[in-house]
Design a protein around this motif. Structure first.
Motif, PDB file in Angstrom:
ATOM      1  N   ARG A   2       0.828  -1.202   0.000  1.00  0.00           N
ATOM      2  CA  ARG A   2       0.000   0.000   0.000  1.00  0.00           C
ATOM      3  C   ARG A   2       0.863   1.252   0.000  1.00  0.00           C
ATOM      4  O   ARG A   2       0.597   2.199  -0.727  1.00  0.00           O
ATOM      5  N   CYS A   3       1.927   1.255   0.812  1.00  0.00           N
ATOM      6  CA  CYS A   3       2.809   2.419   0.866  1.00  0.00           C
ATOM      7  C   CYS A   3       3.522   2.617  -0.464  1.00  0.00           C
ATOM      8  O   CYS A   3       3.716   3.747  -0.894  1.00  0.00           O
ATOM      9  N   MET A   4       3.894   1.532  -1.111  1.00  0.00           N
ATOM     10  CA  MET A   4       4.565   1.640  -2.404  1.00  0.00           C
ATOM     11  C   MET A   4       3.632   2.275  -3.430  1.00  0.00           C
ATOM     12  O   MET A   4       4.049   3.142  -4.203  1.00  0.00           O
ATOM     13  N   ALA A   5       2.374   1.879  -3.432  1.00  0.00           N
ATOM     14  CA  ALA A   5       1.413   2.462  -4.373  1.00  0.00           C
ATOM     15  C   ALA A   5       1.237   3.951  -4.096  1.00  0.00           C
ATOM     16  O   ALA A   5       1.168   4.761  -5.032  1.00  0.00           O
ATOM     17  N   ILE A   6       1.170   4.324  -2.831  1.00  0.00           N
ATOM     18  CA  ILE A   6       1.033   5.732  -2.482  1.00  0.00           C
ATOM     19  C   ILE A   6       2.292   6.496  -2.878  1.00  0.00           C
ATOM     20  O   ILE A   6       2.215   7.602  -3.397  1.00  0.00           O
ATOM     21  N   LEU A   7       3.453   5.898  -2.671  1.00  0.00           N
ATOM     22  CA  LEU A   7       4.711   6.541  -3.038  1.00  0.00           C
ATOM     23  C   LEU A   7       4.761   6.801  -4.535  1.00  0.00           C
ATOM     24  O   LEU A   7       5.141   7.889  -4.970  1.00  0.00           O
ATOM     25  N   VAL A   8       4.349   5.841  -5.331  1.00  0.00           N
ATOM     26  CA  VAL A   8       4.324   6.023  -6.777  1.00  0.00           C
ATOM     27  C   VAL A   8       3.355   7.138  -7.146  1.00  0.00           C
ATOM     28  O   VAL A   8       3.654   8.002  -7.966  1.00  0.00           O
ATOM     29  N   PHE A   9       2.174   7.151  -6.516  1.00  0.00           N
ATOM     30  CA  PHE A   9       1.199   8.193  -6.787  1.00  0.00           C
ATOM     31  C   PHE A   9       1.750   9.561  -6.411  1.00  0.00           C
ATOM     32  O   PHE A   9       1.661  10.510  -7.176  1.00  0.00           O
ATOM     33  N   CYS A  10       2.332   9.663  -5.233  1.00  0.00           N
ATOM     34  CA  CYS A  10       2.873  10.952  -4.785  1.00  0.00           C
ATOM     35  C   CYS A  10       4.008  11.419  -5.688  1.00  0.00           C
ATOM     36  O   CYS A  10       4.135  12.604  -5.953  1.00  0.00           O
ATOM     37  N   ALA A  11       4.818  10.500  -6.168  1.00  0.00           N
ATOM     38  CA  ALA A  11       5.894  10.876  -7.076  1.00  0.00           C
ATOM     39  C   ALA A  11       5.326  11.454  -8.366  1.00  0.00           C
ATOM     40  O   ALA A  11       5.900  12.368  -8.955  1.00  0.00           O
ATOM     41  N   SER A  12       4.178  10.945  -8.784  1.00  0.00           N
ATOM     42  CA  SER A  12       3.567  11.470 -10.005  1.00  0.00           C
ATOM     43  C   SER A  12       3.047  12.893  -9.801  1.00  0.00           C
ATOM     44  O   SER A  12       2.826  13.617 -10.759  1.00  0.00           O
ATOM     45  N   LEU A  13       2.846  13.287  -8.554  1.00  0.00           N
ATOM     46  CA  LEU A  13       2.376  14.638  -8.248  1.00  0.00           C
ATOM     47  C   LEU A  13       3.514  15.569  -7.847  1.00  0.00           C
ATOM     48  O   LEU A  13       3.280  16.686  -7.423  1.00  0.00           O
ATOM     49  N   ALA A  14       4.742  15.099  -7.975  1.00  0.00           N
ATOM     50  CA  ALA A  14       5.889  15.880  -7.532  1.00  0.00           C
ATOM     51  C   ALA A  14       5.969  17.215  -8.248  1.00  0.00           C
ATOM     52  O   ALA A  14       5.743  17.288  -9.450  1.00  0.00           O
ATOM     53  N   PRO A  15       6.272  18.254  -7.501  1.00  0.00           N
ATOM     54  CA  PRO A  15       6.452  19.554  -8.146  1.00  0.00           C
ATOM     55  C   PRO A  15       7.589  19.466  -9.156  1.00  0.00           C
ATOM     56  O   PRO A  15       8.653  18.948  -8.847  1.00  0.00           O
ATOM     57  N   ASP A  16       7.342  19.932 -10.362  1.00  0.00           N
ATOM     58  CA  ASP A  16       8.350  19.858 -11.409  1.00  0.00           C
ATOM     59  C   ASP A  16       9.544  20.741 -11.090  1.00  0.00           C
ATOM     60  O   ASP A  16      10.678  20.389 -11.321  1.00  0.00           O
ATOM     61  N   ASN A  17       9.255  21.895 -10.563  1.00  0.00           N
ATOM     62  CA  ASN A  17      10.312  22.860 -10.347  1.00  0.00           C
ATOM     63  C   ASN A  17       9.847  23.861  -9.299  1.00  0.00           C
ATOM     64  O   ASN A  17       8.814  24.469  -9.458  1.00  0.00           O
ATOM     65  N   GLU A  59       1.758  23.805   3.272  1.00  0.00           N
ATOM     66  CA  GLU A  59       1.548  25.098   3.931  1.00  0.00           C
ATOM     67  C   GLU A  59       2.618  26.115   3.522  1.00  0.00           C
ATOM     68  O   GLU A  59       2.324  27.288   3.308  1.00  0.00           O
ATOM     69  N   LEU A  60       3.861  25.660   3.433  1.00  0.00           N
ATOM     70  CA  LEU A  60       4.939  26.559   3.011  1.00  0.00           C
ATOM     71  C   LEU A  60       4.715  27.036   1.575  1.00  0.00           C
ATOM     72  O   LEU A  60       4.906  28.216   1.262  1.00  0.00           O
ATOM     73  N   ALA A  61       4.306  26.131   0.696  1.00  0.00           N
ATOM     74  CA  ALA A  61       4.053  26.502  -0.700  1.00  0.00           C
ATOM     75  C   ALA A  61       2.868  27.454  -0.811  1.00  0.00           C
ATOM     76  O   ALA A  61       2.903  28.404  -1.597  1.00  0.00           O
ATOM     77  N   LYS A  62       1.839  27.197  -0.013  1.00  0.00           N
ATOM     78  CA  LYS A  62       0.661  28.069  -0.046  1.00  0.00           C
ATOM     79  C   LYS A  62       1.050  29.489   0.339  1.00  0.00           C
ATOM     80  O   LYS A  62       0.593  30.462  -0.281  1.00  0.00           O
ATOM     81  N   THR A  63       1.910  29.631   1.327  1.00  0.00           N
ATOM     82  CA  THR A  63       2.378  30.948   1.750  1.00  0.00           C
ATOM     83  C   THR A  63       3.285  31.578   0.691  1.00  0.00           C
ATOM     84  O   THR A  63       3.150  32.760   0.376  1.00  0.00           O
ATOM     85  N   ALA A  64       4.193  30.780   0.131  1.00  0.00           N
ATOM     86  CA  ALA A  64       5.172  31.313  -0.816  1.00  0.00           C
ATOM     87  C   ALA A  64       4.583  31.594  -2.197  1.00  0.00           C
ATOM     88  O   ALA A  64       4.857  32.635  -2.793  1.00  0.00           O
ATOM     89  N   PHE A  65       3.793  30.659  -2.708  1.00  0.00           N
ATOM     90  CA  PHE A  65       3.312  30.746  -4.081  1.00  0.00           C
ATOM     91  C   PHE A  65       1.864  31.206  -4.206  1.00  0.00           C
ATOM     92  O   PHE A  65       1.438  31.633  -5.266  1.00  0.00           O
ATOM     93  N   GLY A  66       1.103  31.030  -3.135  1.00  0.00           N
ATOM     94  CA  GLY A  66      -0.328  31.310  -3.193  1.00  0.00           C
ATOM     95  C   GLY A  66      -1.117  30.019  -3.385  1.00  0.00           C
ATOM     96  O   GLY A  66      -0.581  29.025  -3.865  1.00  0.00           O
ATOM     97  N   PRO A  67      -2.393  30.024  -3.005  1.00  0.00           N
ATOM     98  CA  PRO A  67      -3.185  28.789  -3.014  1.00  0.00           C
ATOM     99  C   PRO A  67      -3.522  28.257  -4.406  1.00  0.00           C
ATOM    100  O   PRO A  67      -3.806  27.061  -4.546  1.00  0.00           O
ATOM    101  N   ALA A  68      -3.473  29.078  -5.437  1.00  0.00           N
ATOM    102  CA  ALA A  68      -3.864  28.627  -6.774  1.00  0.00           C
ATOM    103  C   ALA A  68      -2.673  28.250  -7.660  1.00  0.00           C
ATOM    104  O   ALA A  68      -2.855  27.856  -8.802  1.00  0.00           O
ATOM    105  N   ASP A  69      -1.472  28.354  -7.128  1.00  0.00           N
ATOM    106  CA  ASP A  69      -0.275  28.033  -7.894  1.00  0.00           C
ATOM    107  C   ASP A  69      -0.199  26.526  -8.170  1.00  0.00           C
ATOM    108  O   ASP A  69      -0.538  25.718  -7.295  1.00  0.00           O
ATOM    109  N   PRO A  70       0.232  26.104  -9.353  1.00  0.00           N
ATOM    110  CA  PRO A  70       0.317  24.668  -9.662  1.00  0.00           C
ATOM    111  C   PRO A  70       1.176  23.865  -8.686  1.00  0.00           C
ATOM    112  O   PRO A  70       0.831  22.733  -8.352  1.00  0.00           O
ATOM    113  N   THR A  71       2.273  24.448  -8.213  1.00  0.00           N
ATOM    114  CA  THR A  71       3.105  23.741  -7.236  1.00  0.00           C
ATOM    115  C   THR A  71       2.341  23.543  -5.932  1.00  0.00           C
ATOM    116  O   THR A  71       2.355  22.456  -5.350  1.00  0.00           O
ATOM    117  N   THR A  72       1.664  24.573  -5.479  1.00  0.00           N
ATOM    118  CA  THR A  72       0.867  24.471  -4.252  1.00  0.00           C
ATOM    119  C   THR A  72      -0.208  23.401  -4.415  1.00  0.00           C
ATOM    120  O   THR A  72      -0.421  22.584  -3.510  1.00  0.00           O
TER     121      THR A  72
END
Length: 93
Positions: A2-17, A59-72
């Motif tokens: 289960r953790c491996m599947a979640i890890l793969v999913f989370c990696a697919s959502l990784a911030p590009d930059n 939370e850090l990204a929301k503060t830095a980039f704003g709530p609608a930013d793709p990274t956030t």
């Protein structure tokens, strides 16, 4: 498994930059560090730590980039995935 599947999913959502105009190198480093800590904790099956780090990255990204930013938004999705993993489904949405 289960953790491996979640890890793969989370990696697919990784911030590009995390490089962005208008935020400091320190903010970028904090966000990246929290994100990497969440992935490492998940690999090691330390779910509570993974959840805390994913929340911190979001939370850090929301503060830095704003709530609608793709990274956030990607980091919010990661955090929501961790919430589902630990059974906090109502908080994940």
């Amino acid at each position: 498994m289960r953790c491996m599947a979640i890890l793969v999913f989370c990696a697919s959502l990784a911030p590009d930059n995390l490089l962005a105009e208008g935020i400091s190198d320190a903010q970028q480093a904090q966000i990246q560090s929290a994100y990497e800590e969440s992935r490492q904790a998940l690999r090691e099956d330390r779910i509570a730590e993974a959840l805390a780090s994913a929340e911190r990255a979001y939370e850090l990204a929301k503060t830095a980039f704003g709530p609608a930013d793709p990274t956030t938004i990607k980091l919010q999705q990661n955090y929501g995935t961790f919430l589902v993993l630990v059974g906090s489904r109502t908080d994940a949405f």
